[in-house]
Design an enzyme around this catalytic site. Sequence first.
Site, short mmCIF file in Angstrom:
data_model
loop_
_atom_site.label_atom_id
_atom_site.label_comp_id
_atom_site.label_asym_id
_atom_site.label_seq_id
_atom_site.Cartn_x
_atom_site.Cartn_y
_atom_site.Cartn_z
N LYS A 253 -24.26 -26.59 119.77
CA LYS A 253 -22.99 -26.95 120.41
C LYS A 253 -23.18 -27.43 121.85
O LYS A 253 -22.49 -28.34 122.30
CB LYS A 253 -22.05 -25.74 120.42
CG LYS A 253 -21.59 -25.29 119.05
CD LYS A 253 -20.56 -24.18 119.22
CE LYS A 253 -20.40 -23.37 117.95
NZ LYS A 253 -19.26 -22.44 118.04
N ASP B 125 -13.11 -24.66 118.92
CA ASP B 125 -13.27 -23.20 118.96
C ASP B 125 -12.20 -22.52 119.82
O ASP B 125 -11.64 -21.50 119.42
CB ASP B 125 -14.65 -22.82 119.53
CG ASP B 125 -15.77 -23.09 118.54
OD1 ASP B 125 -15.54 -22.92 117.32
OD2 ASP B 125 -16.88 -23.46 118.98
#
Length: 277
Positions: free
Chosen positions: A47, A103
């Site tokens: 990420k 997220d």
Amino acid sequence: MQNAGIAALGLNWRYLAFEVHPDNLRAAIQGAKAMKFVGLNLTVPHKLLAVEMVDALDESARTWGAVNTIRFEARDQDGIWQPLQTFADSIPNEIRAQGFNTDASGITRSLREDLQIDLAGAKVLLLGAGGAGRVAAMKLATEQVSELFLVNRTPAKAEALAVELRQRFPATKVFVSYPPHAVDLVLNATSLGLKPEDGSPLDETQFSLTQASAVYDMIYRPAETPLLRAAKASGCRVANGLGMLLYQGAEALEIWTGRTAPIDTMRAALLKNIYGN
Ligand code: ATR
């Protein structure tokens, strides 16, 4: 979850898992582009690395400094970048990768929908100041919680996070301690509870769960951690991190398809695959 969602939307797509060594991440993204994939999801440790490897960053990825979703795009007749799925037959050869982060919004959507928490003005005790704790703290401050109490095994990390939060979000009062009064939410962002032998991340000699209205544990396996078990026994509203996983995935599917994700179908698939029911 994604394949169930894809099927419910009637799309002839497949969601596949690939294990990619971090050294090969750039090549993997290039390969997906060359093969005209619709998009990608990325997980730890990719990420952070992907931020430097995509061609464009959506504001969500810029804000959180991490990319968990990539959408591949090409230029339409007017030269405007559009998701690959909008091109019916011939996809142009020039493709770009746009990075998103779903997220953080997954956390707040789960808190709202699974615990009925109204974050604006809320008092929150956050356990954990690692990667997940940092994003949760920033997101809670963005949502204008009034008081944020940070507790971490390594206090220096909570202190450093508090300094950053106070600078960026002056409207939220940030403390590095257990709360001296009742709170609306206790949020566990530590990894304590993942292993069968783990105890609770909350020191109940410092803070009683009878002082918490709701408790959220980002851990979803096991379904009930020692913290959630104790919270339930104290009469708190409780939820585990399954909702976070679900909503970050649902938002990714919406980014790729431009359509509303079939949440109930995706949740059912997740429950079946994770808990077998
Ligand atoms: P993640 O990306 O999941 O947040 P991380 O950045 O390694 O992973 O953070 C893990 C968090 O769990 C940290 O807050 C960590 O505390 P430290 O900062 O003191 O390391 C916390 N944690 C992990 N194991 C723990 C334990 N046995 N007791 C208490 N906290 C623990």
